[in-house]
Design a protein around this motif. Structure first.
Motif, short mmCIF file in Angstrom:
data_model
loop_
_atom_site.label_atom_id
_atom_site.label_comp_id
_atom_site.label_asym_id
_atom_site.label_seq_id
_atom_site.Cartn_x
_atom_site.Cartn_y
_atom_site.Cartn_z
N PRO A 39 0.37 15.80 80.11
CA PRO A 39 1.62 16.46 80.52
C PRO A 39 2.23 17.32 79.40
CG PRO A 39 1.60 14.20 81.29
CD PRO A 39 0.44 14.34 80.34
N ILE A 40 2.26 16.78 78.19
CA ILE A 40 2.85 17.52 77.07
C ILE A 40 1.98 18.71 76.69
CG2 ILE A 40 3.50 17.37 74.64
CD1 ILE A 40 4.31 14.50 75.13
N ASN A 41 0.68 18.57 76.85
CA ASN A 41 -0.22 19.67 76.49
C ASN A 41 -0.09 20.86 77.44
OD1 ASN A 41 -1.24 18.27 74.31
ND2 ASN A 41 -2.96 17.40 75.45
N GLN A 42 0.66 20.69 78.52
CA GLN A 42 0.87 21.82 79.42
C GLN A 42 1.97 22.75 78.91
OE1 GLN A 42 -1.50 21.92 81.83
NE2 GLN A 42 -2.03 20.05 80.72
N ILE A 43 2.69 22.34 77.89
CA ILE A 43 3.72 23.20 77.30
C ILE A 43 3.05 24.44 76.72
CG2 ILE A 43 5.38 23.39 75.41
CD1 ILE A 43 6.10 20.45 75.88
N HIS A 44 3.55 25.60 77.10
CA HIS A 44 2.88 26.84 76.71
C HIS A 44 3.81 27.87 76.09
CE1 HIS A 44 4.61 27.72 80.65
NE2 HIS A 44 4.63 28.97 80.27
N ILE A 70 4.66 24.12 86.34
CA ILE A 70 4.08 23.21 87.33
C ILE A 70 3.28 24.05 88.32
CG2 ILE A 70 4.59 21.65 89.25
CD1 ILE A 70 6.92 20.59 87.71
N ASN A 71 3.85 25.17 88.68
CA ASN A 71 3.16 26.19 89.49
C ASN A 71 3.89 27.51 89.27
OD1 ASN A 71 5.45 26.18 91.30
ND2 ASN A 71 4.55 24.41 92.33
N GLU A 72 3.59 28.52 90.05
CA GLU A 72 4.19 29.83 89.83
C GLU A 72 5.68 29.85 90.13
OE1 GLU A 72 3.87 33.61 88.36
OE2 GLU A 72 2.32 32.07 88.45
N ASP A 73 6.17 28.87 90.90
CA ASP A 73 7.57 28.85 91.29
C ASP A 73 8.43 27.86 90.52
OD1 ASP A 73 7.96 30.71 93.70
OD2 ASP A 73 6.15 29.61 94.25
N MET A 74 7.82 27.06 89.66
CA MET A 74 8.61 26.07 88.92
C MET A 74 8.01 25.77 87.56
SD MET A 74 9.81 22.22 90.05
CE MET A 74 10.97 21.30 89.04
N ARG A 75 8.89 25.68 86.59
CA ARG A 75 8.48 25.24 85.26
C ARG A 75 9.48 24.18 84.79
NH1 ARG A 75 8.78 30.83 81.95
NH2 ARG A 75 8.36 31.71 84.01
N GLN A 76 9.05 23.34 83.87
CA GLN A 76 9.92 22.29 83.34
C GLN A 76 9.90 22.34 81.82
OE1 GLN A 76 8.36 18.72 85.13
NE2 GLN A 76 6.37 18.87 84.14
N CYS A 77 11.06 22.08 81.21
CA CYS A 77 11.21 22.28 79.77
C CYS A 77 11.85 21.07 79.09
CB CYS A 77 12.09 23.50 79.50
SG CYS A 77 11.63 25.00 80.38
N LEU A 78 11.30 20.69 77.95
CA LEU A 78 11.94 19.74 77.06
C LEU A 78 12.83 20.54 76.12
CD1 LEU A 78 8.87 17.49 76.10
CD2 LEU A 78 10.64 17.03 77.81
N ILE A 79 14.05 20.07 75.89
CA ILE A 79 15.00 20.82 75.08
C ILE A 79 15.31 20.06 73.80
CG2 ILE A 79 17.32 21.82 74.97
CD1 ILE A 79 17.20 22.16 77.98
N TYR A 80 15.14 20.75 72.68
CA TYR A 80 15.42 20.21 71.36
C TYR A 80 16.55 21.00 70.71
CZ TYR A 80 10.98 17.65 71.71
OH TYR A 80 9.97 16.82 72.11
N ASP A 81 17.16 20.39 69.68
CA ASP A 81 18.24 21.09 68.98
C ASP A 81 17.72 22.01 67.89
OD1 ASP A 81 17.44 19.17 67.16
OD2 ASP A 81 19.48 18.55 66.60
N GLY A 82 16.42 22.12 67.76
CA GLY A 82 15.82 23.01 66.78
C GLY A 82 14.32 23.09 66.98
N GLU A 93 15.33 20.87 81.18
CA GLU A 93 15.71 21.88 82.16
C GLU A 93 14.57 22.10 83.15
OE1 GLU A 93 17.42 26.45 82.65
OE2 GLU A 93 17.16 25.60 80.65
N TYR A 94 14.96 22.24 84.41
CA TYR A 94 14.03 22.65 85.46
C TYR A 94 14.36 24.10 85.82
CZ TYR A 94 13.39 17.60 85.87
OH TYR A 94 13.14 16.28 85.61
N ILE A 95 13.35 24.92 85.92
CA ILE A 95 13.54 26.34 86.26
C ILE A 95 12.75 26.64 87.52
CG2 ILE A 95 13.17 28.72 85.48
CD1 ILE A 95 13.38 27.71 82.61
N VAL A 96 13.44 27.23 88.51
CA VAL A 96 12.78 27.54 89.78
C VAL A 96 13.03 28.99 90.17
CG1 VAL A 96 12.98 25.17 90.64
CG2 VAL A 96 14.78 26.83 91.19
#
Length: 241
Positions: A39-44, A70-82, A93-96
Motif C-alpha cells: 500500500p505504501i509503495n503505491q505513493i507516487h 486508487i484509480n483514475e477518479d480517486m487518490r489517497q494521501c498521507l499528510i506530514y508536517d514536513g 486526505e482523500y481526493i476525488v
C-alpha cells in the motif's frame, strides 16, 4: 487557552521518548527485508499545500501530501508536517474527481473542499518537480475535491496527537493565508507562487462549477464528542453457538 502558531518552515514540537535503540532498528531492518509494504509503495507523488482548520481560518499549517492513485477518479494521501525523515504524520486526505463528488449525499458534500484556487493560485505544488511536468497532473487536481482530517495539532505545539480529529479546508481566494508563511515556503523551495499562478491561468476547475455545498457550505465545521448508550454485547446476534 492554547495559542496557535501557523507552521510552515518552522520546526514542529519535539516528540517525547528515548532515541530508537540499536535492537529496535535491527528488528525493523529484518522485518523490512521480508515484508511487503505494497500500500505504501503505491505513493507516487509529493504535494505541498496549506490547510486551515474548518472552524478557525487563523490556524494554518503547511501540509505535505504523499499520494497514490486508487484509480483514475480517486487518490489517497498521507499528510506530514514536513518532508524530512522525522516528519510527523498529522493527517490524511482523500481526493476525488467531480464525477465521484456529485454522487455523495448533500450532508457529506460540506466536508469536502475544492482545489481550483489552491492550484490556479499557485499555492499547491510538487517540490522539486519542474513546473512543466507538474502542470500535467495539476490540471486534473484543479477539478477535484478533497476531504481532509488532521489528527495532530502541531500548530499548538502538541508533543503528541491529542484531542479530536479536525476537519481541514483549503484556500479558495486571495488574502486567506499569512503572507509571511507563503514567503517562507517560497524561500525554502525556491519557487515563486506569483509566477506559478501566471503559468496556470489557463487551467479550469470543476466542469459544473464549484458546488455550493462544498467548502463547508460557507460555514465553520468542528467535530465534537457526544456520549451515547453503549450497545451491550448480549444484543449482538451470534452466528455460531
Amino acid at each position: 487557552m492554547e495559542k496557535a502558531v501557523h507552521l510552515s518552515t518552522k520546526a514542529g514540537p519535539e516528540v517525547p521518548g528515548e532515541p530508537t535503540k540499536m535492537g529496535t532498528s535491527m528488528v525493523d531492518s529484518a522485518a523490512a527485508a521480508v515484508q511487503s509494504f505494497t500500500p505504501i509503495n503505491q505513493i507516487h507523488q509529493h504535494l505541498c499545500a496549506f490547510h486551515f482548520y474548518a472552524y478557525d481560518m487563523t490556524r494554518q499549517v503547511e501540509a505535505h501530501h504523499f499520494c497514490g492513485h486508487i484509480n483514475e477518479d480517486m487518490r489517497q494521501c498521507l499528510i506530514y508536517d514536513g518532508p524530512d525523515a522525522n516528519a510527523r504524520l498529522i493527517g490524511l486526505e482523500y481526493i476525488v474527481t467531480e464525477k465521484l463528488f456529485m454522487t455523495l449525499p448533500d450532508d457529506e458534500k460540506k466536508l469536502w473542499h475544492t482545489h481550483e484556487w489552491e492550484v490556479k493560485g499557485g499555492f499547491l505544488f510538487m517540490p522539486g518537480v519542474p513546473e512543466l511536468v507538474q502542470r500535467q497532473d495539476l490540471e486534473k487536481v484543479a477539478k477535484t475535491y478533497g476531504k481532509v482530517y488532521h489528527f495532530w495539532q502541531v500548530d499548538l505545539g502538541h508533543e503528541l496527537p491529542i484531542g479530536l480529529p479536525n476537519i481541514m479546508m483549503a484556500v479558495t481566494r486571495d488574502g486567506q493565508l499569512y503572507p509571511e508563511m507563503v514567503k517562507e515556503t517560497e524561500k525554502k523551495y525556491g519557487i515563486s507562487i506569483d509566477k506559478e499562478r501566471e503559468s496556470r491561468a489557463y487551467m479550469t476547475g470543476p466542469e459544473h462549477g464549484i458546488h455550493p455545498l462544498a467548502n463547508g457550505g460557507g460555514t465553520g465545521l468542528k467535530l465534537e464528542v457526544r456520549e451515547v448508550d453503549l450497545k451491550p454485547v448480549e444484543s449482538v446476534p451470534r452466528v455460531f453457538v
